[in-house]
Design an enzyme around this catalytic site. Structure first.
Site, mmCIF file in Angstrom:
data_model
loop_
_atom_site.group_PDB
_atom_site.id
_atom_site.type_symbol
_atom_site.label_atom_id
_atom_site.label_comp_id
_atom_site.label_asym_id
_atom_site.label_seq_id
_atom_site.Cartn_x
_atom_site.Cartn_y
_atom_site.Cartn_z
ATOM 1 N N GLU A 166 0.809 -1.220 0.000
ATOM 2 C CA GLU A 166 0.000 0.000 0.000
ATOM 3 C C GLU A 166 0.849 1.281 0.000
ATOM 4 O O GLU A 166 0.812 2.084 0.961
ATOM 5 C CB GLU A 166 -0.994 -0.026 1.156
ATOM 6 N N GLU A 353 -5.340 -8.176 -0.300
ATOM 7 C CA GLU A 353 -6.162 -7.824 0.866
ATOM 8 C C GLU A 353 -7.586 -7.505 0.430
ATOM 9 O O GLU A 353 -7.773 -6.710 -0.486
ATOM 10 C CB GLU A 353 -5.633 -6.595 1.608
#
Ligand SMILES: CCOCCOc1ccc(-c2cn(C[C@@H]3NC[C@@H](O)[C@H]3O)nn2)cc1
Length: 447
Positions: A166, A353
């Site tokens: 991320e 995710e």
């Protein structure tokens, strides 16, 4: 009732991250990370929660691997704590740190589970932050040094590597919005960091190839979707900026070799300069074997002058929300996956995710988390639809195995398939755990 049939060849897994589950933050030579510092800074984290104990997975990893095994997972995605390996960020290696990850990886392999290792999941050594952290180009080479140690140490055991998790959270959430560590609030710093992260990613991929490693390597950007409220050009463009904030900015350099011009211009209007050095864009474009995609939520949005960084506002469409107040928007998952496939081609995609926050508690040794089951049902259906439209999905990894330290929300927000009692450290499989177990076993479910 519809039956959702998933392809037999996709792999299933669950994910965690070092600072969120390990604990043992001062054990066996581990150095401080920026999250140890941030968590202990008053007002930064709900209840002043920190990762000193977390799920105590540093000591209970065998129990956690057994939970992964019982689920029937093919893959376990975990992260390595950089300050466990290099307490000062560079230089002397902490053998006890390496030893822990050998114990974890050996246990996974013994149970027939494939390790997927994230090298950077936000716990930068504090020693590097003291020298400017990711704003300092020197941190790029520090990361490559750390990665090379891990590659050489685990060649033959670990064959799926993720460089950075991320990068939007690491750069903009942490250095423009200030929500995560180190909590800076500078658009210039965040943009500079986003570039350094991509260079660090590319140089690490390049080093992996040079070392002749035999596995696969990628990175795991987080994504969102903003559906224009109308067909008006200003709504469409405002939503594109918000989507590009997370997707185009972090995917275009890797897959297209340049930053999206409309965002470069937008940031320039905000006073930001992008300092690209010779060779940066070439190394960022080093070919990767897969891309990880993290998706949680999206929304309908529209142009509104002065709203946020991009003159764009979310609309309350009355969607249900999870317990962290994020709208439940599975359509956005489909839109993200088809957008990425159309714009960047056929690089295999792992969903690294996807999951939901529901704070249900244990009653009579059971956790009735129907909300999480419903979220997974609708999002796996969106995933199946994207596969049917040709998106090359290689696997689905649910966030998370365990309730854990949800960063600035501390322990108040629960994303786990397994409930954590943070007082006793007892793990309790939730209803969603059994539901996901059956999906993995059967490959289909009733929507
Ligand atoms: C006040 C303004 O706020 C703006 C948005 O603020 C956030 C906060 C948090 C997130 C966020 C959290 N997660 C889940 C994690 N992904 C990695 C893994 O470690 C999970 O714990 N994904 N995104 C996004 C945006």
């Amino acid at each position: 009732m519809a039956i959702i049939q998933l392809p037999k060849n996709i792999k299933y897994g669950v994910a965690t991250a070092a600072y969120q589950i390990e604990g043992a933050t001062t054990e066996d030579g581990r150095g401080l990370s920026i999250w140890d510092t941030f968590a202990k800074t008053p007002g930064k984290v709900v209840n002043g929660d920190n990762g000193d104990i977390a799920c105590d997975s540093y000591h209970r990893y065998k129990e956690d691997v057994q939970l992964v095994k019982d689920l029937g997972c093919d893959i376990y995605r975990f992260s390595v704590s950089w300050p466990r390996i290099l307490p000062n960020g560079t230089g002397e290696v902490n053998q006890k740190g390496l030893d822990y990850y050998h114990r974890l990886v050996d246990e996974l392999l013994a149970q027939g589970i494939e390790p997927m290792c994230t090298l950077y999941h936000w716990d930068l050594p504090q020693a590097l932050q003291d020298n400017g952290g990711w704003e300092n180009r020197a941190t790029i080479d520090a990361f490559v040094e750390y990665a090379e140690i891990m590659f050489k140490e685990f060649e033959g055991k670990v064959s799926k590597w993720i460089t950075i998790n991320e990068p939007w959270c690491v750069s903009f959430l942490s250095n423009y919005l200030g929500v995560h560590a180190p909590g800076k609030q500078s658009l210039q710093a965040a943009t500079t960091i986003s570039h350094h992260l991509l260079v660090a990613h590319g140089k690490t991929v390049k080093r992996y190839r040079e070392l002749g490693m035999t596995g696969e390597i990628g990175y795991a950007p987080n994504t969102t979707w903003k559906e224009p409220f109308s067909n008006q050009q200003q709504d469409i463009e405002a939503c594109q900026r918000e989507v590009g904030y997370l997707i185009d900015w972090f995917f275009d350099p890797v897959f297209l070799g340049k930053y999206p011009a409309y965002l470069v211009d937008w940031y320039k209007q905000k006073g930001v300069t992008l300092n690209i050095e010779p060779g940066d864009m070439e190394v960022i474009q080093e070919k990767i074997d897969f891309v990880g995609i993290n998706y949680y939520n999206g929304n309908v949005a529209r142009y509104k002058e002065g709203s946020g960084l991009f003159d764009c506002e979310d609309l309350d469409m009355g969607y249900n929300r999870t317990d962290i107040n994020w709208p439940i928007y599975p359509e956005g998952f489909y839109k993200v996956l088809t957008y990425v496939h159309k714009r960047y081609g056929n690089t295999p995609i792992y969903i690294t995710e996807n999951g939901a926050c529901y704070n249900d508690d244990v009653e009579n040794n059971q956790v009735k988390d129907q909300g999480r089951i419903d979220y997974l049902k609708t999002h796996l259906a969106a995933l199946q639809a994207s596969i049917a439209s040709g998106v090359p999905i290689a696997g689905y990894i649910c966030w998370s195995l365990l309730d854990n330290y949800e960063w600035a929300e501390g322990y108040t927000m629960r994303f786990g398939l397994v409930h954590m009692n943070y007082r006793t450290l007892e793990r309790t499989k939730k209803d969603s755990y059994y539901w996901y177990q059956k999906v993995i076993q059967n490959g289909w479910y009733e929507l």
